[in-house]
Design a protein around this motif. Structure first.
Motif, PDB file in Angstrom:
ATOM      1  N   CYS A   8       0.840  -1.189   0.000  1.00 55.82           N
ATOM      2  CA  CYS A   8       0.000   0.000   0.000  1.00 55.82           C
ATOM      3  C   CYS A   8       0.882   1.249   0.000  1.00 55.82           C
ATOM      4  O   CYS A   8       2.006   1.236   0.495  1.00 55.82           O
ATOM      5  N   VAL A  13      -0.011   0.750  -7.744  1.00 51.85           N
ATOM      6  CA  VAL A  13      -0.820  -0.374  -7.264  1.00 51.85           C
ATOM      7  C   VAL A  13      -1.784  -0.858  -8.329  1.00 51.85           C
ATOM      8  O   VAL A  13      -1.904  -2.058  -8.594  1.00 51.85           O
ATOM      9  N   LEU A  34      -2.598  -7.128   1.782  1.00 54.01           N
ATOM     10  CA  LEU A  34      -2.103  -5.764   1.683  1.00 54.01           C
ATOM     11  C   LEU A  34      -1.049  -5.524   2.753  1.00 54.01           C
ATOM     12  O   LEU A  34      -1.296  -5.749   3.941  1.00 54.01           O
ATOM     13  N   TRP A  36       0.645  -2.905   4.731  1.00 54.41           N
ATOM     14  CA  TRP A  36       0.373  -1.501   5.068  1.00 54.41           C
ATOM     15  C   TRP A  36       0.938  -1.187   6.440  1.00 54.41           C
ATOM     16  O   TRP A  36       0.642  -1.871   7.413  1.00 54.41           O
ATOM     17  N   LEU A  47      -6.521  -6.281   6.319  1.00 56.65           N
ATOM     18  CA  LEU A  47      -5.488  -6.255   5.287  1.00 56.65           C
ATOM     19  C   LEU A  47      -5.515  -7.493   4.403  1.00 56.65           C
ATOM     20  O   LEU A  47      -4.658  -7.643   3.529  1.00 56.65           O
ATOM     21  N   GLN A 184      -8.085  -0.833  -5.535  1.00 57.17           N
ATOM     22  CA  GLN A 184      -7.335   0.412  -5.383  1.00 57.17           C
ATOM     23  C   GLN A 184      -8.095   1.401  -4.502  1.00 57.17           C
ATOM     24  O   GLN A 184      -7.510   2.059  -3.632  1.00 57.17           O
ATOM     25  N   ILE A 187      -7.844   0.394  -0.891  1.00 61.86           N
ATOM     26  CA  ILE A 187      -6.535   0.735  -0.344  1.00 61.86           C
ATOM     27  C   ILE A 187      -6.483   2.226   0.014  1.00 61.86           C
ATOM     28  O   ILE A 187      -5.998   2.611   1.082  1.00 61.86           O
ATOM     29  N   LYS A 188      -7.005   3.065  -0.869  1.00 57.58           N
ATOM     30  CA  LYS A 188      -6.999   4.508  -0.613  1.00 57.58           C
ATOM     31  C   LYS A 188      -7.831   4.862   0.608  1.00 57.58           C
ATOM     32  O   LYS A 188      -7.552   5.828   1.316  1.00 57.58           O
TER      33      LYS A 188
END
Length: 458
Positions: A8, A13, A34, A36, A47, A184, A187-188
């Motif tokens: 991340c 990505v 993920l 992160w 995650l 995506q 993730i943001k």
């Protein structure tokens, strides 16, 4: 089966997802992890998308069918035919695309050749499309999965059935782009999934029903308007749609659960003065009348909806509340009260619909709303592993309280470990003491007694 590992915070990505989330044969990666290092740190369930254990279990058709039936979904027989077949790429609460078969009927056993498909707008508001999208999302949620492609069929009589769900299927370029964009976006949004308490706005529309001591229903529409802070639910009685049996409270939303309870009390006080009659009883809970299951829907805004949030509400609110319900309440499930039941709202938030009507008492009302607030704000820090336990889910749907009680005690300690628990400690502790005491509510008792409303007000 190793999950696809994504870092991340990197700018590439989406490019990496499109390049590596699908293989050379256009198979979607069945699981994503993920990496992160954000602050605050989240539990592992935040995650991981499509946890590997759930993906492995989903390879079994029999396992999937068993889970779907447990959660109340209608499943297509392996040799069945359907009038129409939909293919629906899903990411958590989103149906990203819709494809509908051109040929009719479609033989699920493979006979008659492969069907061809055409795109259908996800904005289509027809009843069938809305139901198909909801069924596809439920099919993933019930399996503990986060994304993939669902097949939903329409059988004769317009019955909607689950045909299959695949976490790592073959996909076309359009599906790949949409799924990559969804990951995506998730993730943001990760840093925003953690919320402050004053960010979460709460609303509610709990229901109750009125009847005479001999069991005769008293229609809500005889006393209350269709809309307003105290009104009638949309369900009608008999053939006349203007005759409505359920009363619904609709207090103005508030960030403070205590203030929300106070507004409900004021609304109930107004309603009780209008129905100031001991011969007319007010009943709440799950199923005080066999034909009318009741709900205690809680509305949320100011936060983002994810599968993890719904699972946290299931574990830390629906499961505990089930311990206190009348034994008759199990009959409400799974048609109503199924895990993860939600509905998006016009204001941009959503309502969690799994709970029965907690208006039974002030203790249950205050505790349910305080817990909902705390869970919604801090669920990224709450373990969700227990949600995937099939035996625990079975115990919930079957009303097997002994199998749930000890697990709830452990879950509650996770909730209590949150520093914000102290904000609502009094209400939450009283709620907890009631649900683990072994005492269950009585759905045949007039709720005005515990609320001290007229004609029982002292």
């Amino acid at each position: 089966m190793k999950p696809l590992l994504l870092e991340c915070g990197r700018d590439d990505v989406e490019t990496r997802l499109l390049g590596t989330a699908t293989t050379s044969r256009n198979h979607l990666a069945s699981s994503i992890h993920l990496r992160w290092n954000g602050d605050p740190l989240y539990v592992s369930s935040m995650l991981g998308l499509n946890h590997t254990q759930q993906v492995e279990s989903a390879q079994s058709s029999e396992w999937k069918k068993e889970i779907w039936k447990l959660h109340g979904l209608t499943v297509a027989a392996s040799q069945a035919t359907v009038l129409r077949l939909y293919v629906v790429p899903v990411f958590q609460t989103q149906a990203l695309l819709l494809y509908r078969s051109k040929t009719s009927p479609v033989w699920l056993s493979g006979g008659g050749g492969k069907p061809t498909f055409q795109r259908v707008s996800t904005e289509d508001q027809s009843r069938e499309v809305r139901k198909v999208k909801a069924m596809a999302i439920r099919a993933f949620y019930s399996l503990g999965l986060d994304y993939g492609v669902a097949k939903i069929g329409i059988q004769p009589g317009n019955q909607i059935v689950v045909v299959d769900v695949a976490p790592g299927p073959r996909i076309n370029r359009e599906m790949g782009v949409q799924l990559a964009e969804a990951v995506q976006l998730y993730i943001k949004r990760l840093p925003r999934l953690w919320a402050s308490l004053d960010q979460v706005m709460l609303g509610a529309d709990p229901e109750f029903i009125m009847q005479k001591s001999n069991g005769t229903l008293v229609m809500a529409s005889d006393y209350f308007p269709r809309y307003g802070s105290v009104g009638c639910d949309a369900i009608w009685h008999g053939q006349n749609r203007s005759i409505k049996p359920l009363v619904e409270l609709r207090p103005k939303p508030n960030k403070d659960p205590r203030q929300l309870v106070l507004r409900m009390y004021k609304d109930m006080m107004t309603a009780s003065r209008r129905v100031n009659n001991k011969q007319v009883e007010w009943l709440a809970g799950a199923l005080p009348h066999p034909k009318y299951p009741l709900g205690g829907h809680i509305h949320f805004s100011g936060i983002l909806l994810t599968f993890q949030l719904l699972r946290a509400l299931d574990l830390y609110l629906a499961l505990p509340l089930m311990l206190a319900e009348d034994g008759n309440g199990v009959q409400r499930r799974p048609r109503y009260g199924f895990l993860g039941d939600y509905r998006l709202q016009f204001h941009g938030g959503f309502e969690y619909r799994t709970l029965p009507s907690w208006l039974i008492s002030p203790t249950l009302t205050k505790g349910s709303l305080a817990a909902a607030k705390l869970i919604a704000a801090r669920y990224p820090h709450l373990p969700l592993d227990d949600w995937y336990d099939r035996k625990l889910q079975q115990a919930y749907y079957r009303g097997e309280k002994k199998k749930v009680r000890e697990r709830v005690k452990v879950l509650w300690e996770s909730l209590r470990s949150l520093k914000e628990y102290a904000w609502y400690e009094k209400d939450l502790d009283r709620f907890y003491q009631m649900i683990v005491s072994g005492i269950t509510w009585n759905e045949k008792e007039d709720i005005r007694k515990r609320w001290k409303l007229p004609p029982y007000q002292k």
